[in-house]
Design a protein around this motif. Structure first.
Motif, PDB file in Angstrom:
ATOM      1  N   ARG A 194      -6.280  -9.594 -15.493  1.00 40.44           N
ATOM      2  CA  ARG A 194      -7.221  -9.068 -14.567  1.00 40.44           C
ATOM      3  C   ARG A 194      -6.558  -8.747 -13.167  1.00 40.44           C
ATOM      4  N   HIS A 195      -6.532  -8.124 -12.942  1.00 41.00           N
ATOM      5  CA  HIS A 195      -5.753  -7.443 -10.993  1.00 41.00           C
ATOM      6  C   HIS A 195      -7.143  -8.483 -10.294  1.00 41.00           C
ATOM      7  N   TRP A 200     -11.633  -3.872 -13.030  1.00 43.65           N
ATOM      8  CA  TRP A 200     -10.775  -2.426 -13.863  1.00 43.65           C
ATOM      9  C   TRP A 200      -9.695  -2.148 -14.710  1.00 43.65           C
ATOM     10  N   ARG A 201      -8.802  -3.174 -13.437  1.00 41.56           N
ATOM     11  CA  ARG A 201      -7.036  -2.949 -13.337  1.00 41.56           C
ATOM     12  C   ARG A 201      -6.567  -4.579 -13.567  1.00 41.56           C
ATOM     13  N   ALA A 203      -2.961  -6.836 -14.071  1.00 39.76           N
ATOM     14  CA  ALA A 203      -1.305  -7.175 -12.558  1.00 39.76           C
ATOM     15  C   ALA A 203      -0.553  -7.378 -13.811  1.00 39.76           C
ATOM     16  N   HIS A 237      -3.877  -1.749 -21.150  1.00 43.33           N
ATOM     17  CA  HIS A 237      -3.233  -1.231 -20.618  1.00 43.33           C
ATOM     18  C   HIS A 237      -1.516  -1.713 -20.296  1.00 43.33           C
ATOM     19  N   ARG A 240       1.638   0.960 -19.350  1.00 49.16           N
ATOM     20  CA  ARG A 240       0.848   1.275 -17.880  1.00 49.16           C
ATOM     21  C   ARG A 240       1.858   0.002 -16.422  1.00 49.16           C
ATOM     22  N   VAL A 241       1.295  -0.674 -16.809  1.00 47.62           N
ATOM     23  CA  VAL A 241       1.267  -2.292 -16.223  1.00 47.62           C
ATOM     24  C   VAL A 241       2.248  -2.898 -16.025  1.00 47.62           C
ATOM     25  N   GLU A 244       4.401  -0.004 -14.140  1.00 44.31           N
ATOM     26  CA  GLU A 244       3.855  -0.095 -12.591  1.00 44.31           C
ATOM     27  C   GLU A 244       4.367  -1.263 -11.481  1.00 44.31           C
ATOM     28  N   ASP A 253      -0.384   8.968 -13.621  1.00 40.81           N
ATOM     29  CA  ASP A 253      -1.226   7.775 -13.509  1.00 40.81           C
ATOM     30  C   ASP A 253      -1.645   7.229 -12.791  1.00 40.81           C
ATOM     31  N   MET A 255      -3.784   5.443 -11.118  1.00 44.25           N
ATOM     32  CA  MET A 255      -4.921   3.864 -10.635  1.00 44.25           C
ATOM     33  C   MET A 255      -4.006   2.887 -11.126  1.00 44.25           C
ATOM     34  N   TYR A 256      -2.210   3.246 -11.304  1.00 41.88           N
ATOM     35  CA  TYR A 256      -0.991   2.684 -11.239  1.00 41.88           C
ATOM     36  C   TYR A 256       0.137   3.034 -10.029  1.00 41.88           C
TER      37      TYR A 256
END
Length: 311
Positions: A194-195, A200-201, A203, A237, A240-241, A244, A253, A255-256
């Motif tokens: 988790r970020h 909610w993001r 990393a 994710h 996506r992570v 990024e 995207d 968010m990323y």
């Protein structure tokens, strides 16, 4: 209607942080009590207090309680527009999940789900698994479209859960990422958690969970590249992570880290990510591969990219 509750601070909880003390008093998670305090819904002797304030001996708390949790297992059937059945038999159901549809009901999600759509279409789903996730052996993010498998029989649920856990299922995605990954074919091996500043993001973090993504470039254009992506692990994710962190975020995207100008050029309102195929051993022992075509919005965006590059 949300209920308010007034209660005295017991001697044994005096001195604790508001979120910790309320969690013990109300039987709620600390995350929920912290959210209540941050929203200004907790007063101590008439004064709004934050989550890190201390409970005072002899004081009174006035708390606006959260909405009662709905019964996720009681989800009614609901027709899901655009959700097609790619394959079905007595053991498995492979659906073409549209964007904006969750795999199963969760707290905070009021939109359509795969499980409600299958129920509305008259499909029988395995009764194995948690009540709100019966038959679910894998999930796709709400914002990701493509092929997803649901267990129809009990034996399929057991075998598929084991296959996903043992990484015996082939999950292939296509992703449109900004720029040109170097090398054009490779592997991203980086743990995900988790970020630190946004729960909610997610990393890449040294203390995260093991995550491995394999990719291959299918098309390279000036602004973006179309990749074939295979997941070795299945973290939230993950694609996506990883991209990024690799400085090639998915188009569409924000968010990323995607470029809003490129998103507008391509007409994207969500990440360009699609589960194109799923390979698995059917409970009968036969290897199967089920494929999903690009949905209209992703196909249109890719066409725009090709036309902008003379293709």
């Amino acid at each position: 209607m949300r209920e308010s509750k007034m209660l005295p601070v017991p001697d044994g909880l005096a001195g604790l942080r508001v979120d910790a003390g309320l969690s013990k008093l109300l039987g709620l998670s600390r995350t929920v009590t912290a959210q209540l305090a941050e929203a200004g819904e907790v007063r101590q002797d008439g004064v709004v207090v934050g989550k890190s304030a201390r409970l005072l001996p002899g004081s009174w708390l006035d708390v606006l309680l959260p909405e009662p949790q709905r019964d996720l297992a009681a989800e009614p059937p609901r027709e899901v527009e655009g959700m097609d059945i790619l394959y079905s038999d007595d053991d498995v159901i492979c659906v073409d999940k549209p964007v904006g549809v969750a795999a199963h009901p969760t707290l905070g999600w009021e939109g359509p789900t795969v499980t409600s759509g299958l129920a509305a279409a008259g499909f029988w789903i395995s009764t194995s698994g948690p009540p709100e996730r019966k038959g679910i052996v894998q999930r796709l993010d709400v914002g990701t479209s493509g092929v997803m498998i649901v267990a129809a029989s009990e034996r399929a649920y057991t075998q598929l859960k084991r296959a996903f856990r043992n990484r015996e299922v082939t999950k292939t995605y296509h992703a449109l990422v900004q720029g040109h990954p170097d090398p054009s074919t490779g592997t991203i091996d980086a743990p995900i958690g988790r970020h630190h500043s946004a729960g909610w993001r997610f990393a890449v973090r040294e203390d995260g969970k093991h995550a491995v993504t394999h990719y291959e470039t299918l098309e390279a254009h000036r602004q973006a590249s179309l990749l074939r992506v295979r997941l070795e692990t299945g973290r939230t994710h993950q694609i996506r992570v990883h991209f990024e962190a690799f400085h090639h975020p998915l188009c569409g995207d924000p968010m990323y880290g995607s470029d809003p100008e490129l998103n507008a050029l391509l007409g994207l309102n969500r990440q360009w990510l699609h589960a194109v195929s799923l390979g698995f051993t059917h409970p009968s022992g036969q290897w199967m591969t089920v494929e999903s075509p690009y949905p209209e919005d992703l196909d249109r965006a890719l066409t725009r990219l090709r036309e902008a590059n003379g293709g």
